[in-house]
Design an enzyme around this catalytic site. Sequence first.
Site, PDB file in Angstrom:
ATOM      1  N   ALA A  72       0.829  -1.209   0.000  1.00 56.59           N
ATOM      2  CA  ALA A  72       0.000   0.000   0.000  1.00 56.59           C
ATOM      3  C   ALA A  72       0.863   1.259   0.000  1.00 56.59           C
ATOM      4  CB  ALA A  72      -0.916   0.002   1.212  1.00 56.59           C
ATOM      5  N   GLY A 117       0.775  -5.601   0.601  1.00 55.77           N
ATOM      6  CA  GLY A 117      -0.158  -5.745  -0.509  1.00 55.77           C
ATOM      7  C   GLY A 117       0.483  -6.245  -1.784  1.00 55.77           C
ATOM      8  N   GLU A 120       0.421  -9.851  -1.398  1.00 52.87           N
ATOM      9  CA  GLU A 120      -0.970 -10.294  -1.509  1.00 52.87           C
ATOM     10  C   GLU A 120      -1.441 -10.327  -2.962  1.00 52.87           C
ATOM     11  OE1 GLU A 120      -3.200  -9.091   2.539  1.00 52.87           O
ATOM     12  OE2 GLU A 120      -2.218  -7.409   1.523  1.00 52.87           O
ATOM     13  N   GLU A 140       2.453  -5.997   7.886  1.00 57.42           N
ATOM     14  CA  GLU A 140       1.434  -5.029   8.280  1.00 57.42           C
ATOM     15  C   GLU A 140       1.353  -4.783   9.783  1.00 57.42           C
ATOM     16  OE1 GLU A 140       0.048  -6.367   4.190  1.00 57.42           O
ATOM     17  OE2 GLU A 140       1.078  -7.252   5.902  1.00 57.42           O
TER      18      GLU A 140
END
Length: 266
Positions: A72, A117, A120, A140
Amino acid sequence: MGEERFGEFVLVRRHEQGRVAELVLDRPKAMNAVSTEMARSVAGACAELGRDPEVRAVVLTSSHERAFCVGADLKERNSFSDADLVRQRPVARGAYTGVLELPVPTVAAVHGFALGGGFELALSCDVIVADRTAVLGLPEVSVGVIPGGGGTQLLPRRVGAARAAELIFTARRVEAAEARELGLVDELVEAGRDREEALAMAARIAANSPVGLRAAKRALRLGQGLDLPAGLEVEDAAWRSVAFSGDRAEGVAAFNEKRKPNWPGR
């Protein structure tokens, strides 16, 4: 090889007469950090590719030399109010579910950093090819949140609950060799060859029946987490969806005539 841009930060290239689509994360100045705009573009590209009957496989790649995706965009997030974060959540989530819900096989080509992310997005693919420069992790909890792009659900399905817990709770980064050993990635290749090898794999995939590929992916995904009898029912439904198709008839005929099949795709 055709190209189409989705917003400023996502590029789609077509290979193998359009049967393989390469979805390129193309925000090199930010090491592909996923901003609101980039997330929206990833979701839009995936929606279009999912509707394209010519596409048989998708490869997720990066234009940055030292990173797949660093997760992110925390610089953007730093300016957010709570209300901004709430508004962004469905947009950000749409990028990950867009990749996850592609109806055709997907291959991630990972080099350099694939963190948060970014990892992910790779986990949302069916197969992960990584080169020896890859560094992966879900950090995270070290910044006060949790994996929110599917990491808490996808990682345990790859490596088991205890290993996923250790990786998520410690927020540690895993280098390529250990990542392959633990099953975080499926293929480990020499530095600089992740894209080439992933595209080659996708080309091999795309040579097969488009009807069969979509049905096989559907059976694999829908069967995850079910007990064996329920999973076999999912498989049977997927089998029935292809058993009377033109692709099945062509595949059997081509086998008996000792030639390559010319898939009708229906």
